[in-house]
Write an enzyme that holds these catalytic residues in place. Structure first.
Site, PDB file in Angstrom:
ATOM      1  N   LYS A 187      -5.595 -30.748   1.542  1.00 38.02           N
ATOM      2  CA  LYS A 187      -4.490 -29.795   1.437  1.00 38.02           C
ATOM      3  C   LYS A 187      -4.836 -28.569   2.266  1.00 38.02           C
ATOM      4  CE  LYS A 187      -1.864 -26.944  -1.771  1.00 38.02           C
ATOM      5  NZ  LYS A 187      -1.506 -26.679  -3.162  1.00 38.02           N
ATOM      6  N   LYS A 234      -1.506 -33.125   2.842  1.00 36.35           N
ATOM      7  CA  LYS A 234      -0.422 -32.167   2.701  1.00 36.35           C
ATOM      8  C   LYS A 234      -0.678 -30.957   3.582  1.00 36.35           C
ATOM      9  CE  LYS A 234       1.422 -29.023  -0.687  1.00 36.35           C
ATOM     10  NZ  LYS A 234       1.233 -28.397  -1.955  1.00 36.35           N
TER      11      LYS A 234
HETATM   12  C1  PBG Z   1       0.404 -25.423  -6.003  1.00 36.32           C
HETATM   13  C2  PBG Z   1       1.233 -26.139  -5.006  1.00 36.32           C
HETATM   14  C3  PBG Z   1       1.810 -25.645  -3.817  1.00 36.32           C
HETATM   15  C4  PBG Z   1       2.563 -26.690  -3.299  1.00 36.32           C
HETATM   16  C5  PBG Z   1       2.404 -27.784  -4.146  1.00 36.32           C
HETATM   17  N1  PBG Z   1       1.557 -27.414  -5.186  1.00 36.32           N
HETATM   18  C6  PBG Z   1       1.801 -24.291  -3.219  1.00 36.32           C
HETATM   19  C7  PBG Z   1       0.596 -23.718  -2.662  1.00 36.32           C
HETATM   20  O1  PBG Z   1      -0.483 -24.306  -2.607  1.00 36.32           O
HETATM   21  O2  PBG Z   1       0.707 -22.563  -2.273  1.00 36.32           O
HETATM   22  C8  PBG Z   1       3.409 -26.617  -2.054  1.00 36.32           C
HETATM   23  C9  PBG Z   1       4.519 -27.591  -1.985  1.00 36.32           C
HETATM   24  C10 PBG Z   1       5.556 -27.300  -0.964  1.00 36.32           C
HETATM   25  O3  PBG Z   1       5.463 -26.381  -0.126  1.00 36.32           O
HETATM   26  O4  PBG Z   1       6.537 -28.028  -0.991  1.00 36.32           O
HETATM   27  N2  PBG Z   1      -0.856 -25.077  -5.626  1.00 36.32           N
END
Ligand code: PBG
Length: 324
Positions: free
Chosen positions: A196, A249
């Site tokens: 991520k 992601k």
């Molecule tokens: C929580 C989380 C996030 C997303 C999914 N889970 C936000 C982040 O890490 O700031 C992002 C999902 C999206 O942008 O669609 N940590």
């Protein structure tokens, strides 16, 4: 030396029948996971400004929405909660009557066959908006693990089918696996947001989930976008800790990472087609600048072609209509 005119690659593209026969990649409705934002209160359905067609639902409206999702043939939802109160330790994430715990029960009660995945993270629940416990301005890894494990267990207790840690702390998969097993949830799989990235593409989500960090950013725990070897190490680590499914992601700007992970590992692979990717398509479509259904299906197909087995996408409901 050219083998033209014996070889003509256009022969297999001449008709839709031929193209269908030799199409290499397919997107099925059953590949898609639909994200749902849940708020406290009742009779609430608020549209998120930067995500047209995506709403925050109060728990009482979830049965109807879940039925509609299941009727479209979508197999799964992933839940994000916005609690009424936030505190330093994100206690709303692991409260037995927290917004997500209530949402899980209501959805499983209404549509038991719909797979309910839960996001395991503290950022929506902490007053500072970071994904863990903050000590002297730094997100403390090891103190956070216990809270993430508690969150996962409380979600499993409420009936979640699968938990998906998105916090990027080291060791979270192991901590969550151990706690789930200790509490009798050895059959609850972990889908880890393994690779991520610290991405600007999460902007609209942070508006939707009210989870923007109040100071600093997430770069001391989420991955640096230029790195791909680091992604393979993250995936390796999460697999070693017991992840059942791994995730990359965002998706679109990271198709190369999806492909590398697919080539090297055998685990089921998910990709998250994130909020910023969705918002860009919607904004252009609203202006009439692109053909939305074709662009969306092309994007989803590309993510699958890169190697993803399942895709988390805000387009899921519309895509399901276009695909059926
Ligand atoms: C929580 C989380 C996030 C997303 C999914 N889970 C936000 C982040 O890490 O700031 C992002 C999902 C999206 O942008 O669609 N940590």
């Amino acid at each position: 030396m050219s083998n033209f005119p014996q070889l003509r690659l256009r022969r297999l593209r001449r008709t839709e029948g031929l193209r269908a026969l030799f199409r290499e990649t397919h997107v099925d409705i059953s590949d898609l996971i639909y994200p749902l934002f849940v708020v406290e209160g009742s009779q609430t359905k608020e549209e998120i400004a930067s995500m047209p067609g995506i709403f925050r639902y109060s728990v009482d409206l979830l049965p109807k929405e879940a039925e509609e999702i299941a009727k479209l043939g979508l197999p799964a939802v992933i839940l994000f909660g916005i609690p009424q109160y936030k505190d330093e330790f994100g206690s709303g994430a692991y409260h037995s009557e927290g917004v997500i715990q209530k949402a899980i029960k209501v959805i499983k009660g209404a549509v038991p066959e719909l797979v309910v995945v839960t996001d395991v993270c503290l950022c929506e629940y902490t007053s500072h908006g970071h994904c863990g416990v903050v000590v002297n301005g730094y997100v403390d890894n090891d103190k956070t693990l216990e809270l993430l494990a508690k969150t996962a267990v409380s979600q499993a207790q409420a009936g979640a089918d699968m938990v998906a840690p998105s916090d990027m702390m080291d060791g979270r998969v192991k901590a969550i696996r151990q706690s789930l097993d200790k509490n009798g949830f050895h059959l609850v799989p972990i889908m880890s947001y393994a690779a991520k990235y610290a991405s600007a593409f999460y902007g609209p989500f942070r508006e939707a989930a009210q989870s923007t960090p109040q100071f600093g950013d997430r770069r001391s725990y989420q991955m640096d976008p230029p790195n791909w070897r680091d992604a393979l190490r993250e995936v390796e680590q999460d697999i070693a800790e017991g992840a059942d499914i791994i995730m990359v992601k965002p998706a679109l700007a990271y198709l190369d990472v999806i492909r590398k992970v697919r080539d090297i590992f055998h685990h089921p692979l998910a990709a998250y087609n994130v909020s910023g990717e969705f918002a860009m398509v919607k904004a252009a479509a609203q202006r009439g600048w692109i053909d939305e259904p074709r662009v969306v299906l092309e994007i989803l197909t590309a993510i699958k072609r890169a190697g993803a087995d399942v895709i988390i996408t805000y387009h899921a409901k519309e895509a399901a209509r276009w695909l059926s």
